[in-house]
Motif scaffolding. Sequence first.
Motif, short mmCIF file in Angstrom:
data_model
loop_
_atom_site.label_atom_id
_atom_site.label_comp_id
_atom_site.label_asym_id
_atom_site.label_seq_id
_atom_site.Cartn_x
_atom_site.Cartn_y
_atom_site.Cartn_z
N ALA A 228 43.79 59.64 38.65
CA ALA A 228 42.79 58.72 38.11
C ALA A 228 43.32 57.97 36.91
O ALA A 228 43.11 56.76 36.75
CB ALA A 228 41.51 59.49 37.74
N SER A 229 44.07 58.71 36.04
CA SER A 229 44.65 58.05 34.87
C SER A 229 45.70 57.02 35.28
O SER A 229 45.72 55.90 34.75
CB SER A 229 45.26 59.11 33.95
N ASP A 230 46.55 57.41 36.24
CA ASP A 230 47.59 56.48 36.69
C ASP A 230 46.97 55.25 37.38
O ASP A 230 47.41 54.12 37.16
CB ASP A 230 48.54 57.18 37.66
N ALA A 231 45.96 55.49 38.23
CA ALA A 231 45.33 54.37 38.92
C ALA A 231 44.65 53.42 37.94
O ALA A 231 44.74 52.19 38.07
CB ALA A 231 44.31 54.89 39.94
N ALA A 232 43.97 54.02 36.93
CA ALA A 232 43.33 53.17 35.92
C ALA A 232 44.37 52.34 35.17
O ALA A 232 44.15 51.16 34.89
CB ALA A 232 42.53 54.04 34.95
N HIS A 233 45.51 53.00 34.85
CA HIS A 233 46.57 52.26 34.14
C HIS A 233 47.15 51.17 35.02
O HIS A 233 47.40 50.04 34.55
CB HIS A 233 47.65 53.24 33.71
N PHE A 235 45.74 49.55 37.42
CA PHE A 235 44.80 48.45 37.57
C PHE A 235 44.61 47.69 36.26
O PHE A 235 44.47 46.46 36.26
CB PHE A 235 43.43 48.98 38.05
N ARG A 236 44.59 48.42 35.14
CA ARG A 236 44.30 47.78 33.87
C ARG A 236 45.40 46.78 33.50
O ARG A 236 45.11 45.67 33.00
CB ARG A 236 44.16 48.83 32.77
N THR A 237 46.65 47.13 33.75
CA THR A 237 47.76 46.26 33.32
C THR A 237 47.73 44.90 34.02
O THR A 237 47.74 43.86 33.36
CB THR A 237 49.10 46.97 33.56
N ILE A 242 46.30 39.10 34.18
CA ILE A 242 45.65 37.98 34.86
C ILE A 242 44.63 37.32 33.93
O ILE A 242 44.56 36.09 33.82
CB ILE A 242 44.98 38.48 36.15
N LYS A 243 43.84 38.11 33.26
CA LYS A 243 42.82 37.56 32.35
C LYS A 243 43.47 36.76 31.23
O LYS A 243 43.02 35.65 30.88
CB LYS A 243 42.00 38.72 31.77
N THR A 244 44.56 37.32 30.67
CA THR A 244 45.24 36.62 29.57
C THR A 244 45.82 35.29 30.03
O THR A 244 45.67 34.25 29.37
CB THR A 244 46.34 37.52 28.99
N HIS A 245 46.51 35.28 31.18
CA HIS A 245 47.14 34.05 31.66
C HIS A 245 46.10 33.01 32.07
O HIS A 245 46.33 31.80 31.88
CB HIS A 245 48.08 34.36 32.83
N LEU A 246 44.98 33.44 32.62
CA LEU A 246 43.94 32.48 32.97
C LEU A 246 43.32 31.86 31.72
O LEU A 246 42.99 30.66 31.69
CB LEU A 246 42.85 33.16 33.81
N ALA A 264 49.78 34.50 36.31
CA ALA A 264 48.54 35.09 36.82
C ALA A 264 48.68 35.45 38.29
O ALA A 264 48.18 36.50 38.75
CB ALA A 264 47.38 34.13 36.61
N GLU A 265 49.38 34.58 39.05
CA GLU A 265 49.61 34.89 40.46
C GLU A 265 50.46 36.14 40.63
O GLU A 265 50.22 36.97 41.52
CB GLU A 265 50.29 33.70 41.14
N LYS A 266 51.46 36.33 39.75
CA LYS A 266 52.27 37.55 39.80
C LYS A 266 51.39 38.79 39.54
O LYS A 266 51.56 39.84 40.16
CB LYS A 266 53.40 37.47 38.79
N GLY A 267 50.46 38.62 38.62
CA GLY A 267 49.54 39.73 38.36
C GLY A 267 48.68 40.05 39.56
O GLY A 267 48.39 41.22 39.85
N VAL A 268 48.26 38.98 40.29
CA VAL A 268 47.47 39.21 41.50
C VAL A 268 48.30 39.93 42.55
O VAL A 268 47.83 40.84 43.24
CB VAL A 268 46.94 37.87 42.05
#
Length: 438
Positions: A228-233, A235-237, A242-246, A264-268
């Motif tokens: 759960a910790s790894d998955a959250a990390h 996803f969070r990164t 994406i949010k920052t680049h947008l 942002a596309e790389k983040g997607v």
Amino acid sequence: MSLRRRLLWSLGLSFVFLWFSVAAIMYLHLNQQVVKTLDQRLASSANMVAGLVARRPEMLITSNAANPLLLEPESKSVACQIRSVTGEVLLQTSGARGASLSDSPPGYSMRTIGGDQWRIYTLQQDEMFITTADRMSDRRKLENSIILVMVVPFTLAFLGGLAVLWWGVRAGLRPLQYLHDQLRQRSSYNLEPVRVGSAPSELKPVVETLNGLFARVQRTVAREQRFASDAAHEFRTPLTGIKTHLQIARRVTGDRQQLALTNAEKGVVRLQRVTEQLLMLARLEQGVPCQEEAGSRVEEILENVLADLPDRSRVRIENLVPGETVGVPLTLASVALRNLIDNALKYSVKECLLAIDTEPAAGHGASVRFLVQDSGLAEPSVSDGAVEPSSTAAPVSHGLGLTIVETITTQCGGTLVATYNDMGGMDWLLHLPLASKS
């Protein structure tokens, strides 16, 4: 019904049945022996009288033939009569009972005299009939006294046996009750081993199995928490990126806007990869890893891994087993090796080494060994030694990809072992079984 009650009822009923069966057999046997003994005593009395008469025949001469006497005063429980073959009474006990013994046939018989039953024995000797009799009421009193002497200690032993049985069952099941109390009072978060003091040998396998189950559950919970910790990390990164680049793309124009949209596309793309990893992990956990047949060549695995690998130039490959076939589906083997290489590139400042060779059969058969070595991001701070990736490996070396690798190796009969190397990084040894040669 509880185990204690079941044992008490089954053992108690068996105990009662056996004891009452023995009691009935003993009672019947004892009653027969008492009757036989009293009859023998009656016959012995007749023989004794016959012996006395034979030695002293003058006893039969009496001056009062109308009222022959043998004993005075009258006896209430015994009677005796001596008569000739012609029916003449020569001697008898006083009273009506003595006179009522006439015409008794030789041997044992029963007769009612004065409202009481009498046991009679008649002995024929020479020209005489000697008859002795016991009153049955007195004989029954004697029989009851003898039986009572037997029944009282028997009953006490029976009740004492039931008490000992009840105490023994309770004492024998006390460790089980202690285990029940421990489990009932334990919280759902307590996965510590159960400890039962002096547990009997029959209960030790249960305790050991239960403790093994707790240990597996604890490892599973730890793995799920880490996952759960790894998955959250994971996803969070990309979501943060994406949010920052947008946000940047909204404020700028021209080339800077295009660069922000590209990032942002790389983040997607990274987020899509994480989602695919999660979907694959879900399929592996359900036991349906892949629809293709098991068996893939090493060259095919390398081709799939290196096809779209970023920083391909940073990976140095040493394939010492060209042409070997791994007994694992191509998709799963490629995913496992790709995740290890991605992890190594992520936590390495230098190039990474991928060395492939075979390992001789040992325990589970021959296998192909994939060594993925990274140099680390800093100087080593832990002494060299074998480290299990699922328990004591460095936290930075863990991620969602390694969780998938562990799941694949577990389902496919492989192993994954991590060791710290001299460069400050880690050596990941992935062992996959060789395909059987038909």
